[in-house]
Design an enzyme around this catalytic site. Structure first.
Site, mmCIF file in Angstrom:
data_model
loop_
_atom_site.group_PDB
_atom_site.id
_atom_site.type_symbol
_atom_site.label_atom_id
_atom_site.label_comp_id
_atom_site.label_asym_id
_atom_site.label_seq_id
_atom_site.Cartn_x
_atom_site.Cartn_y
_atom_site.Cartn_z
ATOM 1 N N HIS A 223 0.886 -1.193 0.000
ATOM 2 C CA HIS A 223 0.000 0.000 0.000
ATOM 3 C C HIS A 223 0.914 1.231 0.000
ATOM 4 O O HIS A 223 1.723 1.402 -0.903
ATOM 5 C CB HIS A 223 -0.923 -0.109 1.223
ATOM 6 N N HIS A 262 -2.147 -2.534 -9.884
ATOM 7 C CA HIS A 262 -3.181 -1.952 -9.036
ATOM 8 C C HIS A 262 -4.380 -2.872 -8.996
ATOM 9 O O HIS A 262 -4.706 -3.505 -9.997
ATOM 10 C CB HIS A 262 -3.599 -0.562 -9.555
ATOM 11 N N ASP A 313 2.370 5.511 -6.686
ATOM 12 C CA ASP A 313 3.597 5.537 -5.891
ATOM 13 C C ASP A 313 4.858 5.681 -6.731
ATOM 14 O O ASP A 313 5.893 6.079 -6.216
ATOM 15 C CB ASP A 313 3.691 4.255 -5.058
HETATM 16 C C1 LIG Z 1 -1.007 -3.228 -5.897
HETATM 17 C C2 LIG Z 1 -1.027 -4.747 -5.784
HETATM 18 C C3 LIG Z 1 -0.889 -5.148 -4.304
HETATM 19 C C4 LIG Z 1 -2.357 -5.263 -6.315
HETATM 20 O O1 LIG Z 1 -2.379 -6.597 -6.012
HETATM 21 P P1 LIG Z 1 -3.504 -7.633 -6.490
HETATM 22 O O2 LIG Z 1 -4.688 -6.956 -7.037
HETATM 23 O O3 LIG Z 1 -3.681 -8.557 -5.340
HETATM 24 O O4 LIG Z 1 -2.809 -8.333 -7.708
HETATM 25 P P2 LIG Z 1 -1.820 -9.570 -7.608
HETATM 26 O O5 LIG Z 1 -0.745 -9.311 -6.625
HETATM 27 O O6 LIG Z 1 -2.642 -10.806 -7.423
HETATM 28 O O7 LIG Z 1 -1.194 -9.535 -9.070
HETATM 29 C C5 LIG Z 1 -1.821 -10.068 -10.242
HETATM 30 C C6 LIG Z 1 -0.724 -10.554 -11.175
HETATM 31 O O8 LIG Z 1 0.092 -9.462 -11.594
HETATM 32 C C7 LIG Z 1 1.427 -9.604 -11.107
HETATM 33 N N1 LIG Z 1 1.857 -8.334 -10.544
HETATM 34 C C8 LIG Z 1 1.059 -7.413 -9.938
HETATM 35 N N2 LIG Z 1 1.776 -6.377 -9.523
HETATM 36 C C9 LIG Z 1 3.055 -6.650 -9.861
HETATM 37 C C10 LIG Z 1 4.255 -5.952 -9.709
HETATM 38 N N3 LIG Z 1 4.274 -4.766 -9.094
HETATM 39 N N4 LIG Z 1 5.391 -6.496 -10.184
HETATM 40 C C11 LIG Z 1 5.368 -7.700 -10.803
HETATM 41 N N5 LIG Z 1 4.255 -8.410 -10.982
HETATM 42 C C12 LIG Z 1 3.098 -7.889 -10.515
HETATM 43 C C13 LIG Z 1 1.352 -10.659 -10.008
HETATM 44 O O9 LIG Z 1 2.553 -11.337 -9.840
HETATM 45 C C14 LIG Z 1 0.247 -11.524 -10.509
HETATM 46 O O10 LIG Z 1 0.748 -12.354 -11.522
HETATM 47 P P3 LIG Z 1 0.275 -13.877 -11.634
HETATM 48 O O11 LIG Z 1 -1.191 -13.801 -11.919
HETATM 49 O O12 LIG Z 1 1.101 -14.385 -12.774
HETATM 50 O O13 LIG Z 1 0.582 -14.507 -10.332
HETATM 51 C C15 LIG Z 1 0.127 -5.361 -6.597
HETATM 52 O O14 LIG Z 1 0.019 -4.936 -7.943
HETATM 53 C C16 LIG Z 1 1.470 -5.057 -6.017
HETATM 54 O O15 LIG Z 1 1.925 -5.741 -5.108
HETATM 55 N N6 LIG Z 1 2.157 -3.969 -6.532
HETATM 56 C C17 LIG Z 1 3.423 -3.553 -5.980
HETATM 57 C C18 LIG Z 1 3.217 -2.735 -4.711
HETATM 58 C C19 LIG Z 1 2.672 -1.361 -5.013
HETATM 59 O O16 LIG Z 1 3.151 -0.664 -5.884
HETATM 60 N N7 LIG Z 1 1.688 -0.986 -4.200
HETATM 61 C C20 LIG Z 1 1.075 0.322 -4.300
HETATM 62 C C21 LIG Z 1 -0.311 0.224 -4.842
HETATM 63 S S1 LIG Z 1 -0.986 1.820 -5.194
#
Ligand SMILES: CC(C)(COP(=O)(O)OP(=O)(O)OC[C@H]1O[C@@H](n2cnc3c(N)ncnc32)[C@H](O)[C@@H]1OP(=O)(O)O)[C@@H](O)C(=O)NCCC(=O)NCCS
Length: 377
Positions: A223, A262, A313
């Site tokens: 987050h 996201h 971010d």
């Molecule tokens: C924001 C976030 C938590 C959303 O998570 P979510 O909706 O639960 O999505 P998931 O984590 O299940 O990701 C879906 C797919 O995309 C990939 N993915 C998502 N964000 C990614 C990232 N930042 N880098 C690499 N791969 C990513 C996941 O590995 C997953 O792949 P898979 O289906 O092959 O396993 C996630 O994108 C993330 O962890 N981003 C990095 C942290 C970040 O920038 N947070 C700030 C958000 S505003």
């Protein structure tokens, strides 16, 4: 309660848990509105104090309402001796978000803390929104062995924060940019920290507890903690040439790249585009293009390798770095802004409250008899 047969929705993805009239996101087209107003229009034409009024009251204030809100915010900036003493004690020992969480918790004083009264809680929303920048700036000054800078009521909200942080009145253009960053981060629907604030408020606990919960939730790298993680990654990579091998190694290890992806946006986040513009402008004006160029290289690479867009971010990291803010304060800066949205949601929750109490599906062992200690293997 447990034992539902319905499969749970992991991470509550796509589940609507309440009605709300504060922030509206259409992730399919990359649109964000606060109380009906487009984020781009607010970024260009509003400022953080006015936007806070919009979030709390649902309407833009008129001239005299805005003037009195600006004055109330200015009057509430200074910390009490207890709050300042806590900052002084914690600054050497705790990380910034830990200190912020503790001092916000300590803002709750008096016997009437536990009230859902909308007038009192609107005043507390103003008080918290005014004080968070003072806590963050004081923390940074104390840990660096510098004297704490008192707030100045002839400066606007953003300029005053940068002044308290650095000891110098900032350039007006840069202060306006920073203020816009606060507008951009102020509200974002039922994100994790806002939801945790509402869960806390829904027990009819107090607004300080709700905001303390929210700060603890924002802290995580999935987050608000992502902006600090992005800057640490940029510092670690060090040069544009090293971007590709560094990022590919992360991806090969199955690690996530901070600042991308996201839950809601399926196209690029509109706030990220504005922040990219700021980072680009600052790269020029500071004569230090490296951080922007590295960010751009990472953005292009992640799009090519994973099809993922940057989130809010990503370019906030280089933007704040160019403004001279330490990387480990970035999440606190996010909190300084989002506190307006959190408090607006707490007010909304109190106005039509029902305890938030979901259930889980039981996946543990079947019923069994207690085994006395002496009979266990
Ligand atoms: C924001 C976030 C938590 C959303 O998570 P979510 O909706 O639960 O999505 P998931 O984590 O299940 O990701 C879906 C797919 O995309 C990939 N993915 C998502 N964000 C990614 C990232 N930042 N880098 C690499 N791969 C990513 C996941 O590995 C997953 O792949 P898979 O289906 O092959 O396993 C996630 O994108 C993330 O962890 N981003 C990095 C942290 C970040 O920038 N947070 C700030 C958000 S505003």
């Amino acid at each position: 309660m447990t034992d539902s047969k319905a499969a749970p929705k992991a991470g509550l993805e796509g589940v609507a848990v309440a009605d709300s009239a504060i922030g509206k996101i259409d992730g399919s087209v990359g649109e964000l509105r606060y109380c009906g107003y487009l984020i781009k229009d607010l970024a260009e034409q509003s400022d953080f104090v006015e936007t806070s009024a919009l979030l709390w009251d649902g309407e833009l204030p008129n001239e005299s309402e805005l003037e009195s809100l600006r004055n109330e915010m200015k009057a509430a900036r200074a910390l009490t001796p207890l709050q300042l003493d806590l900052v002084r004690r914690l600054a050497g020992e705790q990380q910034p978000m830990d200190c912020l969480r503790t001092v916000v918790s300590a803002c709750a004083t008096g016997n009437d803390v536990l009230t859902a009264d909308p007038v009192i809680n609107r005043e507390r929303s103003i008080d918290l929104t005014a004080k968070l920048p003072t806590i963050v700036a004081a923390y940074d000054r104390v840990r660096k062995g510098l004297p704490v800078v008192e707030p100045r009521d002839d400066l606007d909200h953003a300029s005053n924060f940068l002044y308290m942080l650095t000891g110098s009145v900032p350039d007006a253009h840069e202060a306006r940019m920073f203020d816009t960053c606060l507008v951009l981060h102020a509200e974002h629907g039922f994100n994790a920290s806002t939801f945790s604030a509402r869960v806390t408020a829904a027990t009819l606990s107090d607004i300080y507890s709700a905001i303390t919960s929210a700060i603890g939730t924002l802290r995580g790298p999935l987050h608000g903690g992502a902006n600090t993680a992005v800057m640490n990654m940029l510092l670690d990579i060090g040069s544009v040439d090293a971007v590709e091998s560094y990022v590919d190694a992360l991806l090969q290890r199955g690690e996530k790249i901070m600042g991308f992806g996201h839950r809601v946006y399926k196209v690029v986040d509109p706030r990220a585009l504005i922040l990219k513009q700021f980072a680009s402008e600052l790269a020029q004006s500071k004569g230090e293009p490296k951080w922007f160029e590295m960010s751009q290289a990472i953005e292009n690479l992640i799009k090519a390798r994973k099809g993922l867009d940057m989130n809010v971010d990503f370019y906030s990291a280089s933007t704040y770095h160019y403004m001279g803010i330490d990387a480990d304060l970035f999440t606190c800066v996010f909190a300084m802004s989002r506190v307006a949205g959190w408090t607006a949601h707490v007010l909304e929750q109190y106005s039509n409250n029902r305890l938030i109490r979901p259930r889980s599906n039981w996946v543990g062992p079947d019923a069994r008899d207690y085994v006395p200690l002496g009979s266990r293997r």
